[in-house]
Motif scaffolding. Structure first.
Motif, PDB file in Angstrom:
ATOM      1  N   ILE A 131       5.377  -9.973  -2.476  1.00 26.47           N
ATOM      2  CA  ILE A 131       4.128 -10.891  -2.208  1.00 26.47           C
ATOM      3  C   ILE A 131       4.104 -12.277  -3.387  1.00 26.47           C
ATOM      4  O   ILE A 131       4.075 -10.965  -4.904  1.00 26.47           O
ATOM      5  N   VAL A 132       3.664 -13.200  -3.240  1.00 26.64           N
ATOM      6  CA  VAL A 132       4.049 -14.515  -4.543  1.00 26.64           C
ATOM      7  C   VAL A 132       2.501 -14.776  -4.795  1.00 26.64           C
ATOM      8  O   VAL A 132       1.513 -15.539  -4.085  1.00 26.64           O
ATOM      9  N   LEU A 133       1.802 -14.114  -5.786  1.00 22.70           N
ATOM     10  CA  LEU A 133       0.581 -14.778  -6.240  1.00 22.70           C
ATOM     11  C   LEU A 133       0.319 -16.056  -6.499  1.00 22.70           C
ATOM     12  O   LEU A 133       0.762 -16.378  -7.203  1.00 22.70           O
ATOM     13  N   ASN A 134      -0.631 -17.057  -5.886  1.00 26.18           N
ATOM     14  CA  ASN A 134      -1.420 -17.913  -6.400  1.00 26.18           C
ATOM     15  C   ASN A 134      -1.750 -17.894  -7.948  1.00 26.18           C
ATOM     16  O   ASN A 134      -3.319 -17.365  -8.084  1.00 26.18           O
ATOM     17  N   LYS A 135      -1.397 -18.106  -9.124  1.00 24.58           N
ATOM     18  CA  LYS A 135      -2.479 -17.663 -10.758  1.00 24.58           C
ATOM     19  C   LYS A 135      -3.489 -18.587 -10.430  1.00 24.58           C
ATOM     20  O   LYS A 135      -4.140 -18.163 -11.367  1.00 24.58           O
ATOM     21  N   LYS A 136      -3.706 -20.047 -10.730  1.00 29.47           N
ATOM     22  CA  LYS A 136      -5.013 -20.624 -10.771  1.00 29.47           C
ATOM     23  C   LYS A 136      -5.561 -20.101  -9.688  1.00 29.47           C
ATOM     24  O   LYS A 136      -7.086 -19.658 -10.816  1.00 29.47           O
ATOM     25  N   LEU A 137      -5.357 -19.450  -8.738  1.00 30.30           N
ATOM     26  CA  LEU A 137      -7.138 -19.621  -7.910  1.00 30.30           C
ATOM     27  C   LEU A 137      -6.815 -17.959  -8.608  1.00 30.30           C
ATOM     28  O   LEU A 137      -8.010 -17.194  -8.068  1.00 30.30           O
ATOM     29  N   MET A 138      -5.687 -16.893  -8.853  1.00 27.31           N
ATOM     30  CA  MET A 138      -6.028 -15.934  -9.283  1.00 27.31           C
ATOM     31  C   MET A 138      -7.543 -15.639 -10.628  1.00 27.31           C
ATOM     32  O   MET A 138      -7.833 -14.991 -11.410  1.00 27.31           O
ATOM     33  N   GLU A 139      -7.489 -17.098 -11.414  1.00 33.56           N
ATOM     34  CA  GLU A 139      -7.969 -16.699 -12.725  1.00 33.56           C
ATOM     35  C   GLU A 139      -9.374 -17.557 -12.453  1.00 33.56           C
ATOM     36  O   GLU A 139     -10.545 -17.129 -12.821  1.00 33.56           O
ATOM     37  N   TYR A 154     -10.342 -15.433   4.862  1.00 34.15           N
ATOM     38  CA  TYR A 154     -10.708 -16.422   6.269  1.00 34.15           C
ATOM     39  C   TYR A 154      -9.324 -16.727   6.483  1.00 34.15           C
ATOM     40  O   TYR A 154      -9.055 -17.875   5.904  1.00 34.15           O
ATOM     41  N   THR A 155      -8.078 -16.033   7.352  1.00 31.66           N
ATOM     42  CA  THR A 155      -6.970 -16.172   7.348  1.00 31.66           C
ATOM     43  C   THR A 155      -6.998 -16.111   9.065  1.00 31.66           C
ATOM     44  O   THR A 155      -7.365 -15.772   9.352  1.00 31.66           O
ATOM     45  N   ASN A 156      -5.666 -17.281   9.304  1.00 35.00           N
ATOM     46  CA  ASN A 156      -5.510 -17.317  10.778  1.00 35.00           C
ATOM     47  C   ASN A 156      -3.277 -16.365  10.836  1.00 35.00           C
ATOM     48  O   ASN A 156      -3.293 -16.179  11.906  1.00 35.00           O
ATOM     49  N   ASN A 157      -3.677 -15.464   9.789  1.00 29.00           N
ATOM     50  CA  ASN A 157      -2.755 -14.406   9.705  1.00 29.00           C
ATOM     51  C   ASN A 157      -2.737 -14.203  11.111  1.00 29.00           C
ATOM     52  O   ASN A 157      -4.362 -13.064  10.730  1.00 29.00           O
ATOM     53  N   SER A 158      -3.027 -13.282  11.727  1.00 25.97           N
ATOM     54  CA  SER A 158      -2.407 -12.352  13.415  1.00 25.97           C
ATOM     55  C   SER A 158      -2.579 -10.686  11.873  1.00 25.97           C
ATOM     56  O   SER A 158      -2.724 -10.159  13.035  1.00 25.97           O
ATOM     57  N   ASP A 159      -1.830 -10.268  10.980  1.00 24.30           N
ATOM     58  CA  ASP A 159      -0.697  -9.084  10.560  1.00 24.30           C
ATOM     59  C   ASP A 159      -1.994  -8.813  10.283  1.00 24.30           C
ATOM     60  O   ASP A 159      -1.919  -8.664   8.855  1.00 24.30           O
ATOM     61  N   GLU A 160      -2.699  -7.917  10.582  1.00 21.63           N
ATOM     62  CA  GLU A 160      -4.165  -7.427   9.989  1.00 21.63           C
ATOM     63  C   GLU A 160      -3.153  -6.417   8.533  1.00 21.63           C
ATOM     64  O   GLU A 160      -3.595  -6.258   7.604  1.00 21.63           O
ATOM     65  N   LYS A 161      -2.487  -5.227   9.236  1.00 20.96           N
ATOM     66  CA  LYS A 161      -1.603  -5.182   7.968  1.00 20.96           C
ATOM     67  C   LYS A 161      -1.510  -6.094   6.871  1.00 20.96           C
ATOM     68  O   LYS A 161      -1.466  -5.298   5.987  1.00 20.96           O
ATOM     69  N   TYR A 162      -0.743  -6.871   6.810  1.00 20.47           N
ATOM     70  CA  TYR A 162      -0.559  -7.782   5.725  1.00 20.47           C
ATOM     71  C   TYR A 162      -1.480  -8.023   5.206  1.00 20.47           C
ATOM     72  O   TYR A 162      -1.696  -8.657   3.641  1.00 20.47           O
ATOM     73  N   VAL A 163      -2.494  -8.870   5.715  1.00 24.05           N
ATOM     74  CA  VAL A 163      -3.744  -9.202   4.902  1.00 24.05           C
ATOM     75  C   VAL A 163      -4.172  -8.000   3.856  1.00 24.05           C
ATOM     76  O   VAL A 163      -5.072  -8.206   3.474  1.00 24.05           O
ATOM     77  N   TYR A 164      -4.505  -6.276   4.440  1.00 22.57           N
ATOM     78  CA  TYR A 164      -4.640  -5.889   3.756  1.00 22.57           C
ATOM     79  C   TYR A 164      -4.161  -5.750   2.162  1.00 22.57           C
ATOM     80  O   TYR A 164      -4.247  -4.876   1.279  1.00 22.57           O
ATOM     81  N   VAL A 175      -2.240  -7.731   1.176  1.00 24.72           N
ATOM     82  CA  VAL A 175      -2.982  -9.162   0.063  1.00 24.72           C
ATOM     83  C   VAL A 175      -4.121  -8.267  -0.337  1.00 24.72           C
ATOM     84  O   VAL A 175      -4.349  -8.865  -1.631  1.00 24.72           O
ATOM     85  N   GLU A 176      -5.029  -8.460   0.143  1.00 25.02           N
ATOM     86  CA  GLU A 176      -5.734  -7.266  -0.338  1.00 25.02           C
ATOM     87  C   GLU A 176      -5.914  -6.792  -1.746  1.00 25.02           C
ATOM     88  O   GLU A 176      -6.457  -6.722  -2.861  1.00 25.02           O
ATOM     89  N   ALA A 177      -5.171  -5.565  -1.580  1.00 23.82           N
ATOM     90  CA  ALA A 177      -4.731  -4.257  -2.653  1.00 23.82           C
ATOM     91  C   ALA A 177      -4.436  -5.381  -3.644  1.00 23.82           C
ATOM     92  O   ALA A 177      -4.419  -5.170  -5.124  1.00 23.82           O
ATOM     93  N   LEU A 178      -3.191  -6.233  -3.088  1.00 24.60           N
ATOM     94  CA  LEU A 178      -2.420  -7.055  -4.748  1.00 24.60           C
ATOM     95  C   LEU A 178      -3.105  -7.582  -5.238  1.00 24.60           C
ATOM     96  O   LEU A 178      -3.695  -7.371  -6.424  1.00 24.60           O
ATOM     97  N   ILE A 179      -4.357  -8.235  -4.920  1.00 26.45           N
ATOM     98  CA  ILE A 179      -5.374  -9.329  -5.654  1.00 26.45           C
ATOM     99  C   ILE A 179      -6.377  -8.621  -5.967  1.00 26.45           C
ATOM    100  O   ILE A 179      -6.427  -8.721  -7.665  1.00 26.45           O
ATOM    101  N   GLU A 180      -7.004  -7.342  -5.659  1.00 30.35           N
ATOM    102  CA  GLU A 180      -7.731  -6.713  -6.165  1.00 30.35           C
ATOM    103  C   GLU A 180      -6.691  -5.916  -7.706  1.00 30.35           C
ATOM    104  O   GLU A 180      -7.326  -5.580  -8.407  1.00 30.35           O
ATOM    105  N   TYR A 181      -5.299  -5.396  -7.810  1.00 28.76           N
ATOM    106  CA  TYR A 181      -5.157  -5.178  -8.598  1.00 28.76           C
ATOM    107  C   TYR A 181      -4.879  -5.711 -10.091  1.00 28.76           C
ATOM    108  O   TYR A 181      -4.567  -6.126 -10.766  1.00 28.76           O
ATOM    109  N   GLU A 182      -4.604  -7.652  -9.227  1.00 25.72           N
ATOM    110  CA  GLU A 182      -4.284  -8.468 -10.714  1.00 25.72           C
ATOM    111  C   GLU A 182      -5.628  -8.806 -11.053  1.00 25.72           C
ATOM    112  O   GLU A 182      -5.659  -8.979 -12.219  1.00 25.72           O
ATOM    113  N   VAL A 183      -7.256  -8.206 -10.285  1.00 30.51           N
ATOM    114  CA  VAL A 183      -8.088  -9.485 -10.762  1.00 30.51           C
ATOM    115  C   VAL A 183      -9.418  -7.744 -11.223  1.00 30.51           C
ATOM    116  O   VAL A 183     -10.139  -7.528  -9.670  1.00 30.51           O
ATOM    117  N   PRO A 184      -8.791  -6.861 -11.888  1.00 24.47           N
ATOM    118  CA  PRO A 184      -9.487  -5.957 -11.850  1.00 24.47           C
ATOM    119  C   PRO A 184     -11.210  -5.709 -11.524  1.00 24.47           C
ATOM    120  O   PRO A 184     -11.893  -6.423 -11.633  1.00 24.47           O
TER     121      PRO A 184
END
Length: 215
Positions: free
Chosen positions: A23-31, A51-61, A63-72
């Motif tokens: 998974i690759v993060l949008n760095k500008k949105l991380m800022e 708020y996503t139309n992705n139906s893969d609940e595991k994938y959503v989680y 992404v959440e974990a990766l963002i939380e790691y990137e933005v302490p």
């Protein structure tokens, strides 16, 4: 009075690199998420939703974990994916790719015991998405519909100009209201000019027909 920030996921916050299989993060949105997180202590930020139309609940989680790691310290207040039973368009019509509506944002706010009136919902909600015409564009002020263009992908970055209305709000205590007002007016003019090509497109509306739009 603070703001509610609502983010789409795929081609907005993240993209998936099929070669590197990551998974690759949008760095500008991380800022921006870092500033939004800081805004909790100053009263700028009321809530942040995924708020996503992705139906893969595991994938959503994932992404959440990766963002939380990137933005302490950052955490989404709530998340809603395609098959969330709170979405009337899925609950009633079982749409695989349901329209994105302000009523779903209201549901997430209510689940957080945050009551907001109609004026707040129209004027104080920011919505980020790579799709230019989700129905919610009719329900909030146009400058707060942040169309991620071009869509964020592994090898492409969205135009930095699109984020200006968000920075105007997040940096308000530092830059002052008058300067922000001028910048918002200038941006509104640029936004109208840039979006003329979308004016003939049909807006996504709720209904039983299955949508053809992407996530």
């Amino acid at each position: 009075m603070g703001y509610t920030f609502v983010f789409d996921m795929d081609q907005t916050l993240v993209d998936y690199d099929r070669v590197e299989k990551k998974i690759v993060l949008n760095k500008k949105l991380m800022e921006i998420l870092k500033k939004i997180h800081e805004g909790r202590s100053t009263g700028i930020t009321d809530a942040v939703f995924l708020y996503t139309n992705n139906s893969d609940e595991k994938y959503v989680y994932r992404v959440e974990a990766l963002i939380e790691y990137e933005v302490p310290g950052f955490k989404f207040d709530d998340m809603m994916w395609a098959k969330d039973e709170r979405r009337s368009s899925y609950r009633i019509y079982q749409e695989v790719n349901p329209p994105k509506l302000l009523e779903d944002v209201v549901s997430m706010l209510e689940d957080r015991n945050i009551f907001k009136n109609d004026a707040y919902l129209r004027n104080n909600v920011f919505f980020f998405d790579d799709i230019p015409n989700h129905y919610i564009i009719n329900e909030i002020i146009p400058e707060h519909y942040i169309h991620i263009t071009p869509p964020f992908r592994v090898n492409s970055e969205p135009d930095s100009l699109i984020y200006q209305p968000v920075y105007d709000v997040l940096d308000a205590p530092k830059t002052g209201g008058r300067r922000n007002s001028i910048r918002r007016k200038r941006f509104a003019i640029k936004l109208r000019m840039r979006n003329k090509k979308w004016s003939s497109r049909r807006l996504r509306k709720p209904g039983p027909k299955r949508s053809q739009n992407a996530f």
